[in-house]
Structure formats: C-alpha cells, structure tokens
Design an enzyme around this catalytic site. Structure first.
Site, PDB file in Angstrom:
ATOM      1  N   GLY A  13       3.226  10.765  -8.046  1.00 41.58           N
ATOM      2  CA  GLY A  13       3.319   9.299  -7.975  1.00 41.58           C
ATOM      3  C   GLY A  13       3.728   8.825  -6.599  1.00 41.58           C
ATOM      4  N   ALA A  14       3.012   9.307  -5.569  1.00 43.75           N
ATOM      5  CA  ALA A  14       3.445   9.029  -4.188  1.00 43.75           C
ATOM      6  C   ALA A  14       2.638   7.932  -3.500  1.00 43.75           C
ATOM      7  CB  ALA A  14       3.393  10.313  -3.361  1.00 43.75           C
ATOM      8  N   ARG A  16       2.937   4.784  -4.155  1.00 46.20           N
ATOM      9  CA  ARG A  16       3.725   3.546  -4.088  1.00 46.20           C
ATOM     10  C   ARG A  16       5.207   3.875  -4.204  1.00 46.20           C
ATOM     11  NH1 ARG A  16       3.550   0.666  -8.654  1.00 46.20           N
ATOM     12  NH2 ARG A  16       2.499   2.040 -10.121  1.00 46.20           N
ATOM     13  N   VAL A  66      -0.171  13.193 -14.410  1.00 45.23           N
ATOM     14  CA  VAL A  66       0.684  14.356 -14.679  1.00 45.23           C
ATOM     15  C   VAL A  66       1.278  14.351 -16.087  1.00 45.23           C
ATOM     16  CG1 VAL A  66       1.224  14.994 -12.285  1.00 45.23           C
ATOM     17  CG2 VAL A  66       2.637  13.271 -13.440  1.00 45.23           C
ATOM     18  N   ASN A  92       8.442  12.629  -9.424  1.00 47.49           N
ATOM     19  CA  ASN A  92       8.860  11.243  -9.217  1.00 47.49           C
ATOM     20  C   ASN A  92       8.107  10.256 -10.110  1.00 47.49           C
ATOM     21  OD1 ASN A  92       9.659   8.783  -7.345  1.00 47.49           O
ATOM     22  ND2 ASN A  92       7.423   8.819  -7.389  1.00 47.49           N
ATOM     23  N   SER A 144      17.458   8.742 -13.291  1.00 50.72           N
ATOM     24  CA  SER A 144      17.890   7.343 -13.123  1.00 50.72           C
ATOM     25  C   SER A 144      19.320   7.166 -13.621  1.00 50.72           C
ATOM     26  CB  SER A 144      16.975   6.424 -13.932  1.00 50.72           C
ATOM     27  OG  SER A 144      17.524   5.130 -14.026  1.00 50.72           O
ATOM     28  N   TYR A 157      13.087   4.910 -22.012  1.00 50.58           N
ATOM     29  CA  TYR A 157      13.269   5.275 -20.595  1.00 50.58           C
ATOM     30  C   TYR A 157      14.571   6.063 -20.397  1.00 50.58           C
ATOM     31  CZ  TYR A 157      13.592   4.424 -15.492  1.00 50.58           C
ATOM     32  OH  TYR A 157      13.700   4.549 -14.125  1.00 50.58           O
ATOM     33  N   LYS A 161      15.009   9.884 -19.083  1.00 52.63           N
ATOM     34  CA  LYS A 161      15.753  10.151 -17.848  1.00 52.63           C
ATOM     35  C   LYS A 161      16.967  11.058 -18.110  1.00 52.63           C
ATOM     36  CE  LYS A 161      13.129   7.949 -14.954  1.00 52.63           C
ATOM     37  NZ  LYS A 161      12.393   8.680 -13.927  1.00 52.63           N
ATOM     38  N   ILE A 190      16.511   0.247  -7.242  1.00 51.67           N
ATOM     39  CA  ILE A 190      15.878   0.419  -5.933  1.00 51.67           C
ATOM     40  C   ILE A 190      14.747  -0.616  -5.811  1.00 51.67           C
ATOM     41  CG2 ILE A 190      14.691   2.064  -4.418  1.00 51.67           C
ATOM     42  CD1 ILE A 190      17.558   2.989  -5.195  1.00 51.67           C
TER      43      ILE A 190
HETATM   44  P1  NAP Z   1       6.805   2.272  -9.091  1.00 53.73           P
HETATM   45  O1  NAP Z   1       6.869   1.519  -7.799  1.00 53.73           O
HETATM   46  O2  NAP Z   1       6.422   1.546 -10.338  1.00 53.73           O
HETATM   47  O3  NAP Z   1       5.848   3.536  -8.885  1.00 53.73           O
HETATM   48  C1  NAP Z   1       5.633   4.425  -9.948  1.00 53.73           C
HETATM   49  C2  NAP Z   1       4.836   5.594  -9.425  1.00 53.73           C
HETATM   50  O4  NAP Z   1       4.645   6.511 -10.504  1.00 53.73           O
HETATM   51  C3  NAP Z   1       3.460   5.168  -8.927  1.00 53.73           C
HETATM   52  O5  NAP Z   1       3.174   5.841  -7.722  1.00 53.73           O
HETATM   53  C4  NAP Z   1       2.527   5.643 -10.034  1.00 53.73           C
HETATM   54  O6  NAP Z   1       1.260   6.033  -9.568  1.00 53.73           O
HETATM   55  C5  NAP Z   1       3.264   6.876 -10.536  1.00 53.73           C
HETATM   56  N1  NAP Z   1       2.832   7.235 -11.876  1.00 53.73           N
HETATM   57  C6  NAP Z   1       3.008   6.576 -13.040  1.00 53.73           C
HETATM   58  N2  NAP Z   1       2.439   7.241 -14.058  1.00 53.73           N
HETATM   59  C7  NAP Z   1       1.881   8.363 -13.519  1.00 53.73           C
HETATM   60  C8  NAP Z   1       1.167   9.464 -14.068  1.00 53.73           C
HETATM   61  N3  NAP Z   1       0.910   9.532 -15.366  1.00 53.73           N
HETATM   62  N4  NAP Z   1       0.749  10.447 -13.223  1.00 53.73           N
HETATM   63  C9  NAP Z   1       0.998  10.368 -11.886  1.00 53.73           C
HETATM   64  N5  NAP Z   1       1.676   9.350 -11.319  1.00 53.73           N
HETATM   65  C10 NAP Z   1       2.111   8.367 -12.133  1.00 53.73           C
HETATM   66  O7  NAP Z   1       8.188   2.950  -9.423  1.00 53.73           O
HETATM   67  P2  NAP Z   1       9.366   3.445  -8.463  1.00 53.73           P
HETATM   68  O8  NAP Z   1      10.421   2.422  -8.519  1.00 53.73           O
HETATM   69  O9  NAP Z   1       8.826   3.909  -7.169  1.00 53.73           O
HETATM   70  O10 NAP Z   1       9.874   4.679  -9.336  1.00 53.73           O
HETATM   71  C11 NAP Z   1       9.672   6.034  -8.957  1.00 53.73           C
HETATM   72  C12 NAP Z   1      10.589   6.902  -9.810  1.00 53.73           C
HETATM   73  O11 NAP Z   1      11.943   6.511  -9.583  1.00 53.73           O
HETATM   74  C13 NAP Z   1      10.336   6.762 -11.305  1.00 53.73           C
HETATM   75  O12 NAP Z   1      10.517   8.004 -11.931  1.00 53.73           O
HETATM   76  C14 NAP Z   1      11.429   5.794 -11.732  1.00 53.73           C
HETATM   77  O13 NAP Z   1      11.759   5.931 -13.081  1.00 53.73           O
HETATM   78  C15 NAP Z   1      12.562   6.219 -10.821  1.00 53.73           C
HETATM   79  N6  NAP Z   1      13.587   5.201 -10.640  1.00 53.73           N
HETATM   80  C16 NAP Z   1      13.298   3.983 -10.128  1.00 53.73           C
HETATM   81  C17 NAP Z   1      14.308   3.042  -9.980  1.00 53.73           C
HETATM   82  C18 NAP Z   1      14.065   1.672  -9.414  1.00 53.73           C
HETATM   83  O14 NAP Z   1      14.966   0.808  -9.515  1.00 53.73           O
HETATM   84  N7  NAP Z   1      12.947   1.378  -8.794  1.00 53.73           N
HETATM   85  C19 NAP Z   1      15.616   3.368 -10.361  1.00 53.73           C
HETATM   86  C20 NAP Z   1      15.875   4.631 -10.872  1.00 53.73           C
HETATM   87  C21 NAP Z   1      14.860   5.543 -11.004  1.00 53.73           C
HETATM   88  P3  NAP Z   1      -0.098   5.231  -9.978  1.00 53.73           P
HETATM   89  O15 NAP Z   1       0.082   3.823  -9.479  1.00 53.73           O
HETATM   90  O16 NAP Z   1      -1.156   5.992  -9.284  1.00 53.73           O
HETATM   91  O17 NAP Z   1      -0.184   5.300 -11.478  1.00 53.73           O
END
Ligand code: NAP
Length: 249
Positions: A13-14, A16, A66, A92, A144, A157, A161, A190
């Site tokens: 998931g890199a 974005r 994945v 990720n 998380s 979620y 996590k 984040i």
């Molecule tokens: P995001 O901006 O919504 O990005 C999510 C990423 O996950 C995207 O690159 C997406 O790719 C990928 N993804 C989703 N389903 C997928 C799949 N089935 N196979 C491959 N890739 C997949 O989220 P983020 O905030 O960057 O979050 C990244 C990680 O950090 C997540 O695990 C999230 O739970 C964790 N996290 C985030 C926060 C926060 O506040 N943002 C806090 C704690 C933890 P596509 O667009 O190609 O589907």
C-alpha cells in the site's frame, strides 16, 4: 547495524499516505523499493518515478491485492524473480469501515479483518522461506493506537490492529533463530487521506485531545521505520508507539 543502501524493500500500500512516505524515506537512501498498490496505479507510478530520480533507480510498482493470499504470494515471487532476495517487508496496507456494531455487517467485519490483519500473515508466510534461507531480514507491521486502546465505532479495525500485535510477537519468536526481526509501529492520528476522511467535527475533537496538539506526519512514521532498519537490530517483537501522547502505556 542495518544498511538501507541496496536493500530490497517492499512496502504494501505504498502509492499513498504513510506507505508512500516510507517508500520515499527508504528509497531516498538507496533502497531498491517495491511499491505495492491495489487500486492506486497512477499514484504508485508517480511514487516510482520520484524514487527513480531520487536514490532508487531500480524502484518498481507491483499491483497486488494483499488481502488475497494468492496475490500476496505472487507479489513476493515477483520480487524474488526481479531482485533475487528480500531484505525488508513493511506491512502497511489498511482500510477502515467505521460503524458501531449495531450497524456493522459481517461483511464489513470480514473485509477489514482480511485487509488489515490477514494480509500481514499472507505476505510474511510467502516471504518466510527467503528470509529463513538468507538468515536475515526485517519485518515491520504498521498497527495503530486504536488497536492498543480500543476505539468506539471501530471494533473491526481495532481487532485487526490488536491482532497484528499478537502476530508480531509470535512471528518474532519463530523467526529470531533465523536472524529475522519482527516489530510493530502503532501510530496515533496521522494526517493522510484515512485521517482526513473522518468527519470534520470528530477530527477537531480528536485534535483537541492530542497532548502534542497536532496530528502526526507520514514522514514521522517513515523515520521510525528507518530507525528500526538502521539502528534497531536488537528490537524484536516490540511495539513502537508514536501518537503525540494520546495513549501512554
Ligand atoms: P490511506 O492513505 O488510506 O492509504 C491506505 C493504503 O493502503 C493505500 O496505499 C492503499 O492502496 C493500501 N491498500 C488498501 N487495501 C489494500 C490491499 N488490499 N492491497 C494492497 N494495498 C492496499 O491510509 P494511511 O493513513 O496511509 O494508512 C496506512 C496504514 O497506517 C494502515 O494500515 C492504517 O491502518 C495505519 N494507520 C493509519 C493511521 C492514520 O491516522 N492515518 C493511524 C494509525 C495507523 P490502494 O489505494 O492501491 O488500494
């Protein structure tokens, strides 16, 4: 001490958000980065174009959902075919479908568990033989804060996590004898699309409750990943919490 230069690194998931920041942080220091994406092809290609100009000429984007075991395995196989090894696996990929349990369907439950937890097992399972053969490797699982403390409207979620943390510790025990470390990072809020999708009023109240007074930056998570790779050789089965002070263990 680990080195990033030349290391073969895959970040799921890199295209974005946090995944992109991790890919950029490591690629900038010369890692050979595999940018996995599921749907965001254009975004992933943008990241690769940036990486190729900024320290990672061999960077490549590979599509794989994945949460599907066969696609996760194919992703790892393609990496091995291309680079012959795998040094760092950053799990990720994540989604959220937030509803109180009253409104949460079994499908909403399953989908989030599948992407946010089961996919982490699928990629590790597929990469395992290579890590064991190499007798080296680093696995970093993005969990998380809400998996540590629970979260209203996020039973699916938070469960996924929290599950990642048990998985991290158990995998660390199994892989230590192969010189492979497994650690988790628990970010708080984040500033990514995932955070921006939270309704404005809720976001404001979340921000008001963060002792450091702001959301974290994706680059701050990326630097924690870098730390584990470069200076974190003696960490395994550990959870790095970084949340601006909203949850202190
Ligand atoms: P995001 O901006 O919504 O990005 C999510 C990423 O996950 C995207 O690159 C997406 O790719 C990928 N993804 C989703 N389903 C997928 C799949 N089935 N196979 C491959 N890739 C997949 O989220 P983020 O905030 O960057 O979050 C990244 C990680 O950090 C997540 O695990 C999230 O739970 C964790 N996290 C985030 C926060 C926060 O506040 N943002 C806090 C704690 C933890 P596509 O667009 O190609 O589907």
């Amino acid at each position: 001490m680990g080195t990033i230069e030349g290391a073969v690194v895959v970040v799921t998931g890199a295209g974005r958000g946090i995944g992109r920041a991790i890919a950029e942080e490591l690629g900038h220091e010369g890692a050979r980065v595999v940018v996995n994406y599921s749907k965001s092809k254009e975004a992933a290609e943008d990241v690769v174009a940036w990486l190729q100009q900024n320290g990672s000429p061999e960077a490549v984007a590979i599509q794989a959902d994945v949460s599907d075991a066969a696609q996760a395995a194919k992703l790892i196989e393609e990496i091995i075919k291309r680079f012959g090894r795998i040094d760092v696996l950053v799990n990720n990929a994540g989604i959220n479908i937030d509803r109180t349990m009253k409104n949460l369907s079994p499908e909403d439950w399953d989908k989030v568990i599948q992407v946010d937890m089961n996919s982490y097992y699928y990629t590790v399972k597929a990469a395992l033989p290579y890590f064991m053969q190499q007798k080296s490797g680093k696995i970093i699982n993005i969990s998380s804060t809400n998996g540590q403390r629970g979260s209203f409207g996020q039973t699916n979620y938070a469960t996924a996590k929290a599950g990642i943390l048990g998985f991290t510790k158990s995998a660390a025990l199994e892989l230590a004898r192969f010189n492979v470390t497994v650690n988790a990072i628990c970010p708080g809020y984040i500033a990514t699309e995932m955070f921006n999708a939270i309704p404005e009023k809720t976001r404001e109240s979340i921000l008001a409750g963060i002792p450091l007074g702001r959301a974290g930056r994706p680059q701050e998570v990326a630097r924690a990943v870098r730390y584990l790779i470069v200076d974190g050789d003696y960490y395994t089965g550990e959870t790095l919490s970084m949340n601006g002070g909203i949850y202190m263990q």
